[in-house]
Design a protein around this motif. Sequence first.
Motif, mmCIF file in Angstrom:
data_model
loop_
_atom_site.group_PDB
_atom_site.id
_atom_site.type_symbol
_atom_site.label_atom_id
_atom_site.label_comp_id
_atom_site.label_asym_id
_atom_site.label_seq_id
_atom_site.Cartn_x
_atom_site.Cartn_y
_atom_site.Cartn_z
ATOM 1 N N ARG A 174 -6.579 2.835 -7.792
ATOM 2 C CA ARG A 174 -7.492 3.726 -7.068
ATOM 3 C C ARG A 174 -7.195 5.158 -7.496
ATOM 4 O O ARG A 174 -6.059 5.623 -7.397
ATOM 5 N N ASP A 185 -12.362 3.238 -7.485
ATOM 6 C CA ASP A 185 -11.522 2.100 -7.863
ATOM 7 C C ASP A 185 -11.802 1.712 -9.309
ATOM 8 O O ASP A 185 -12.943 1.792 -9.780
ATOM 9 N N PRO A 210 0.824 -1.206 0.000
ATOM 10 C CA PRO A 210 0.000 0.000 0.000
ATOM 11 C C PRO A 210 0.861 1.259 0.000
ATOM 12 O O PRO A 210 1.793 1.390 0.784
ATOM 13 N N LEU A 256 -3.026 -0.663 -6.913
ATOM 14 C CA LEU A 256 -3.348 -1.549 -5.800
ATOM 15 C C LEU A 256 -2.763 -2.945 -5.997
ATOM 16 O O LEU A 256 -2.289 -3.562 -5.052
#
Length: 199
Positions: free
Chosen positions: A113, A168, A75, A92
Amino acid sequence: MSTFLSGVAVLLSTLALGCSGYVAYEVFMLRQTLNVTNPVGNTIPTQVPSPIATTSPQATASPSPTSATTSAISPGQFVQPAFGRKAEVELLSAKRIKDPETGNRDVVNLQMRIRRLATDEVVGGDIISVASTTARNPETSVTYKGVALNRSTGSVSLSQVRPQASADAYIWLRVPDGVNNLDIFVPDTAAFKNVPISN
């Protein structure tokens, strides 16, 4: 005469009372039967999907075919600005999957994202065309494109995303098996270099 009518009235009242009792009994038995055959504990709650702000109607209808359980991307590892500083795009996951039509493992499902940063100065033309995302082999410079238009979420319009909110998106890229790293080029976004592919 009045005695006869009173008797008829009593008889009809008795019949009505009996019918009401029978109907109440049947309703009670029906409820008991439904409770036994369909207990509350066994009901399955309906899951309501979270809305995704996009200009493409298929963005909310197209499910992502992979889970993020095994990802080589940490992340916050791959985040780049888009449209200057109006937004940012975070990768992601980039996971190799099997093409359902051919059975070959030459598809990479790229999930991202898109977060809107700007509170104003966003115009209707600030649209990220996720379907136009491409990849490049950093060793050979060979370029790879999307599998098909229906294998992506289409486009994401920043004007449809609230400030500090995100949407997303995903795209399937045709990448030969054996390629383990990619340079990713999302339209109107700074390039992502040497992105690892997980299996």
